[in-house]
Motif scaffolding. Structure first.
Motif, short mmCIF file in Angstrom:
data_model
loop_
_atom_site.label_atom_id
_atom_site.label_comp_id
_atom_site.label_asym_id
_atom_site.label_seq_id
_atom_site.Cartn_x
_atom_site.Cartn_y
_atom_site.Cartn_z
N LYS A 106 -0.23 -0.43 -11.70
CA LYS A 106 -1.13 0.60 -11.18
C LYS A 106 -2.12 -0.07 -10.21
N ASN A 107 -2.23 0.51 -9.01
CA ASN A 107 -3.16 0.01 -8.00
C ASN A 107 -4.20 1.09 -7.72
N GLN A 108 -5.46 0.73 -7.83
CA GLN A 108 -6.55 1.66 -7.59
C GLN A 108 -7.51 1.05 -6.58
N TYR A 145 -10.46 -3.37 -4.98
CA TYR A 145 -9.03 -3.18 -5.24
C TYR A 145 -8.78 -3.60 -6.68
N ASN A 146 -8.32 -2.67 -7.50
CA ASN A 146 -8.04 -2.94 -8.91
C ASN A 146 -6.54 -2.89 -9.14
N LYS A 147 -5.97 -3.98 -9.63
CA LYS A 147 -4.55 -4.05 -9.94
C LYS A 147 -4.39 -4.27 -11.44
N ASP A 170 0.84 -1.19 0.00
CA ASP A 170 0.00 0.00 0.00
C ASP A 170 0.88 1.24 0.00
N PRO A 171 0.40 2.33 -0.58
CA PRO A 171 1.18 3.57 -0.53
C PRO A 171 1.34 4.07 0.90
N ILE A 212 -8.11 5.87 -4.19
CA ILE A 212 -6.65 5.92 -4.28
C ILE A 212 -6.21 5.51 -5.68
N ASN A 213 -5.28 6.24 -6.23
CA ASN A 213 -4.64 5.90 -7.50
C ASN A 213 -3.13 5.87 -7.25
N ASP A 214 -2.52 4.70 -7.40
CA ASP A 214 -1.12 4.51 -7.05
C ASP A 214 -0.38 3.92 -8.24
#
Length: 322
Positions: A102-104, A130-132, A24-25, A94-96
């Protein structure tokens, strides 16, 4: 009890084995961004609040391939109290961006305040997705590897969390468990096994009133995936309920400088910045990270327009006139 806790936290900070794999960020301004870690805090504010945050981690990192290694994260959160039911609701998006990955995340939260003799106790839950995803710029060992899709891949999984927090006049504490269901991503491959580990987070702090204008706020953040852990802590100084500055240290990573201000006559708008100076393993990291935050309390009354206290009526009698 507080003294014992601070001693343990200090010893953990010095432990060189305190390493946490970052799935996680991470945010340096965690003190102002507790909803991201714990769903129970959405009932803490008396007014609706919206917050945006951007973090660029390891600014200017240059690798020998790809487009570099700077991690960029954006966060949008909203929380609103439900005064009639003594509860609160919230939303975190969250957009990481981490290299090719990319993790959203999107999480909805609900928290309920419980009756206690002193302070405020809250219990909260979160549920979302959780979208990866990965783009197509892979460097496979074999060009015809069937497990690497030519056009990238994306997968969404449900995600759940639980938290509890306690706020008193001069101290607070919050503990949460995120990714309780440990979302697993296989990206359509039989041997795919990318798991988001559940993690436990604790945030603790003390408010010390030095005088009418100065307040010191020691605080600490603990995170663990039940195998490894990280600890971050430091001091914030708030002047006149309007300006703040401070410094933190994140174990095995960086020294952090923090500053911010509450703006507008009603202090509804808060702007904050954080600057990380990498102090450990500088040979494999860029020297710094940067973070900016803005939050706004919706419906906060203007101080100047606040209703003045009612005047005591003049009473006249034949004997007394005043």
């Amino acid at each position: 009890m507080l003294k014992r806790f601070l001693i343990i936290a200090f010893l953990l900070t010095l432990n060189p084995k305190a390493i946490f794999g970052q799935q996680d960020p991470q945010f340096s301004q965690y003190y102002f961004n507790q909803q991201y870690y714990n769903p129970s805090v959405v009932s803490a504010e008396s007014l609706p609040q919206i917050q945006v945050l951007h973090r660029s981690q390891y600014l200017g990192y240059v690798s020998n391939f790809d487009k570099g290694g700077t991690l960029n994260t954006q966060l949008l959160s909203f929380q609103m109290p439900l005064s009639k039911s003594k509860a609160g609701i919230g939303l975190v998006i969250i957009n990481d961006q981490v290299g090719l990955e990319k993790n959203q995340q999107m999480r909805f939260s609900y928290a309920k305040n419980l009756k206690v003799s002193r302070g405020a106790l809250s219990v909260g839950v979160s549920a979302g997705f959780y979208n990866k995803s990965y783009n197509s710029n892979f460097r496979p060992r074999e060009n015809n590897d069937p497990n690497i899709p030519a056009d990238g891949y994306s997968q969404i999984k449900p995600d759940f969390g639980l938290g509890v927090s306690y706020h008193a006049k001069y101290y607070f504490g919050a503990i949460s468990i995120n990714h309780i269901n440990s979302p697993k991503f296989d990206f359509g491959a039989d041997n795919g096994n990318n798991i988001i580990n559940r993690n436990v987070t604790g945030i603790f702090g003390v408010n010390i009133n030095v005088n009418q204008k100065l307040e010191i706020k020691p605080n600490v953040l603990l995170r663990s995936d039940l195998q490894t852990y990280t600890i971050e802590g430091g001091l914030l100084a708030e002047i006149g309920k309007k300006y703040w500055f401070g410094t933190n240290y994140r174990s095995q990573d960086a020294v952090i400088l923090l500053a911010g201000a509450s703006l507008m006559s009603n202090k509804a708008l808060k702007l904050g910045v954080a600057y990380d100076l990498v102090a450990v393993q500088q040979n494999i990291k860029s020297a710094s990270s940067f973070e900016i935050m803005a939050s706004y309390l919706i419906g906060s009354k203007n101080v100047r327009a606040a209703k003045a206290p009612a005047k005591i009526p003049i009473i006249r009698t034949p004997r007394y006139r005043h």
